[in-house]
Design a protein around this motif. Sequence first.
Motif, PDB file in Angstrom:
ATOM      1  N   SER A  56       0.844  -1.181  -0.054  1.00 21.04           N
ATOM      2  CA  SER A  56      -0.055   0.130   0.049  1.00 21.04           C
ATOM      3  C   SER A  56       0.812   1.390   0.028  1.00 21.04           C
ATOM      4  N   GLN A 103      -7.323   8.773   0.376  1.00 21.43           N
ATOM      5  CA  GLN A 103      -6.806   7.224   0.149  1.00 21.43           C
ATOM      6  C   GLN A 103      -8.352   6.420   0.269  1.00 21.43           C
ATOM      7  N   GLY A 104      -8.155   5.198   0.171  1.00 22.36           N
ATOM      8  CA  GLY A 104      -9.238   4.474   0.115  1.00 22.36           C
ATOM      9  C   GLY A 104     -10.452   4.725   1.122  1.00 22.36           C
ATOM     10  N   ARG A 105      -9.788   4.586   2.392  1.00 22.10           N
ATOM     11  CA  ARG A 105     -10.915   4.769   3.710  1.00 22.10           C
ATOM     12  C   ARG A 105     -11.439   6.071   3.649  1.00 22.10           C
ATOM     13  N   GLU A 108     -14.347   5.091   1.830  1.00 18.23           N
ATOM     14  CA  GLU A 108     -15.191   4.181   2.563  1.00 18.23           C
ATOM     15  C   GLU A 108     -16.264   5.108   3.525  1.00 18.23           C
ATOM     16  N   PHE A 128     -13.006  -6.248   4.862  1.00 13.06           N
ATOM     17  CA  PHE A 128     -11.568  -5.564   5.275  1.00 13.06           C
ATOM     18  C   PHE A 128     -11.520  -4.736   6.196  1.00 13.06           C
ATOM     19  N   THR A 130     -10.575  -1.540   7.308  1.00 14.92           N
ATOM     20  CA  THR A 130     -11.046  -0.406   7.185  1.00 14.92           C
ATOM     21  C   THR A 130     -12.626  -0.155   6.708  1.00 14.92           C
ATOM     22  N   THR A 131     -12.677  -0.942   5.993  1.00 18.49           N
ATOM     23  CA  THR A 131     -14.144  -1.069   5.057  1.00 18.49           C
ATOM     24  C   THR A 131     -15.260  -1.430   6.357  1.00 18.49           C
ATOM     25  N   ASN A 190      -8.656  -8.952  -0.322  1.00 13.26           N
ATOM     26  CA  ASN A 190      -7.126  -9.002   0.465  1.00 13.26           C
ATOM     27  C   ASN A 190      -7.205 -10.058   1.395  1.00 13.26           C
ATOM     28  N   ASP A 219     -15.195  -2.691  -4.028  1.00 14.93           N
ATOM     29  CA  ASP A 219     -13.918  -2.219  -3.382  1.00 14.93           C
ATOM     30  C   ASP A 219     -12.903  -2.602  -4.571  1.00 14.93           C
ATOM     31  N   THR A 221     -10.090  -1.664  -5.342  1.00 20.10           N
ATOM     32  CA  THR A 221      -8.719  -1.513  -5.041  1.00 20.10           C
ATOM     33  C   THR A 221      -7.583  -2.181  -5.788  1.00 20.10           C
ATOM     34  N   ARG A 222      -8.154  -3.424  -5.937  1.00 16.90           N
ATOM     35  CA  ARG A 222      -7.149  -4.501  -6.539  1.00 16.90           C
ATOM     36  C   ARG A 222      -7.859  -5.044  -7.881  1.00 16.90           C
ATOM     37  N   SER A 259      -8.228   2.448  -3.438  1.00 12.75           N
ATOM     38  CA  SER A 259      -7.211   2.993  -2.915  1.00 12.75           C
ATOM     39  C   SER A 259      -6.057   2.809  -3.863  1.00 12.75           C
ATOM     40  N   LYS A 261      -3.207   3.511  -3.919  1.00 11.68           N
ATOM     41  CA  LYS A 261      -2.056   3.054  -3.199  1.00 11.68           C
ATOM     42  C   LYS A 261      -1.702   1.612  -3.625  1.00 11.68           C
ATOM     43  N   LYS A 262      -2.721   0.884  -4.119  1.00 15.51           N
ATOM     44  CA  LYS A 262      -2.450  -0.631  -4.599  1.00 15.51           C
ATOM     45  C   LYS A 262      -2.241  -0.621  -6.040  1.00 15.51           C
TER      46      LYS A 262
HETATM   47  C1  LIG Z   1      -5.797  -0.892   1.467  1.00 19.04           C
HETATM   48  C2  LIG Z   1      -7.274  -1.232   1.081  1.00 19.04           C
HETATM   49  C3  LIG Z   1      -8.315  -0.716   1.630  1.00 19.04           C
HETATM   50  C4  LIG Z   1      -8.022   0.762   2.197  1.00 19.04           C
HETATM   51  O1  LIG Z   1      -7.166   1.916   1.576  1.00 19.04           O
HETATM   52  P1  LIG Z   1      -6.258   2.923   2.288  1.00 19.04           P
HETATM   53  O2  LIG Z   1      -5.827   3.673   0.997  1.00 19.04           O
HETATM   54  O3  LIG Z   1      -5.370   2.304   2.732  1.00 19.04           O
HETATM   55  O4  LIG Z   1      -7.311   3.824   3.092  1.00 19.04           O
HETATM   56  C5  LIG Z   1      -9.445  -0.995   1.274  1.00 19.04           C
HETATM   57  N1  LIG Z   1      -9.885  -2.026   0.708  1.00 19.04           N
HETATM   58  C6  LIG Z   1      -8.588  -3.051   0.170  1.00 19.04           C
HETATM   59  C7  LIG Z   1      -9.059  -4.263  -0.429  1.00 19.04           C
HETATM   60  C8  LIG Z   1      -7.519  -2.598   0.477  1.00 19.04           C
HETATM   61  O5  LIG Z   1      -6.484  -3.528  -0.038  1.00 19.04           O
END
Ligand SMILES: *Cc1c(COP(=O)(O)O)cnc(C)c1O
Length: 461
Positions: A56, A103-105, A108, A128, A130-131, A190, A219, A221-222, A259, A261-262
């Motif tokens: 991340s 960022q992702g949260r 969320e 997940f 934070t979710t 994740n 979500d 993110t990935r 997010s 960041k991934k």
């Molecule tokens: C990292 C992640 C998040 C949260 O995102 P942040 O950018 O860390 O706030 C949510 N869902 C998944 C699947 C993640 O890998």
Amino acid sequence: MAKFERRSWAEPFKIKTVEPLTMTSREQRERYIKEAGYNTFLLRSRDVYIDLLTDSGTNAMSDNQWAGMMLGDEAYAGSENFYHLEKMVQEYYGYKYLVPTHQGRGAENLISHILIKPGMYVPGNMYFTTTRLHQELAGGTFVDVIIDEAHDAENTHPFKGNVDLNKFESLIKKVGADKIAYITIGATVNMAGGQPISMENMKAVHELASKNKIKVVMDATRAMENAFFIKKREKGYEKKSIQDILKELCSYSDAATMSGKKDLLVNIGGFLALNDFEVFEEARNMVVVYEGLHTYGGLAGRDMEAMARGIEEACHLDHLQARIGQVEYVGNRLLELGIPIVKPIGGHAIFLDAKQFYPHLEQTKFPAQTLAAELYLDSGIRAMERGIVSAGRNKETGDHYYPKLELVRLTFPRRVYTQAHCDVTVESVYEVFQNREKVKGLKMIYEPKYLRFFQARFEPL
Ligand SMILES: *Cc1c(COP(=O)(O)O)cnc(C)c1O
């Protein structure tokens, strides 16, 4: 000269800038891990050799992304980079509206506040951290509707991220569709080990949800990595481009939290993407309270530019092949050595099965936390606990959640480490495995209230 048995594969990039790493001695590491309360989150990064804590925000940006940073339009409102990002999200993910977040949260938080009313339920294909916490803080109750196979580290189902449609349907019957805020679909999942959801399942979830007027929030993110797995594993998708697969996957949802960041190869950034104008309007209003104006959402113009450029790079097949191929390489070597890991090998990480690694440790002795500490001690590799510490406590009973999976995650940042780093990692895991019987576990001596895994402290038993 011996003939090569096979044609070698190598990373599809070359290195232009290097960051020297610190080498430490065992004595030093013993001191550092003790000072960190045996929690790898509390180590200083300068004391880490190979950092596999997370993927991340730890990605290496390309020269093209760095060039984009110089084109940051640092206007408070209406930055050019916002419009570039919006265009890329529309083009690649297919959603109509974009709200950037830090960022992702951040995303969320917005969607949970808007769609969840106290007392509502939010099903999802595993949680997940934070979710789920944002859903709970908004008054919702998370319900896991992932297929049972996902909770079994040995099961080799190709799409362990799939939703069990019967579980989802029984929840609808039990509480009523109007009590369900939305369903969250992680792609990939994740916490299940980076496991994908199939297109077929995603489509079926969407059908069942739509029939009951329940929104689907992905979500994403990935999701690019998920698209890669669909291309590799699902019939009918072998010849489709990642971009087409990604767009189809997203078309079965109403919104996405992201997010950057991934998948998106940046160090900071995220967004909420939506199709529903009314929900977008509310999100655009609310983002001002938590993140910043709706055309920057807590990001600098340059960050939005790097993310916009990252979307295109992340979608390249060569990139995804190398990224997921690196994880697969480590996983296969560990399997050859008889090390227990979650199967099949996921997209972003190898998950060591700490329950099988340390069968003599009860879950309350934090086997995964212990294993992460042992790895650091052996070689300076930093991994992350994904077991009972990460799972937290049940807010009603106050007892630990006891997840079936007690894992240590070795997460690979994108484009950062070479195959030689991977070999060092494999050798270190093997060494720790050889010494597994000597290990006695840990005791928690400090526990924070929220997301305790980040700051909890431990002592050896
Ligand atoms: C990292 C992640 C998040 C949260 O995102 P942040 O950018 O860390 O706030 C949510 N869902 C998944 C699947 C993640 O890998």
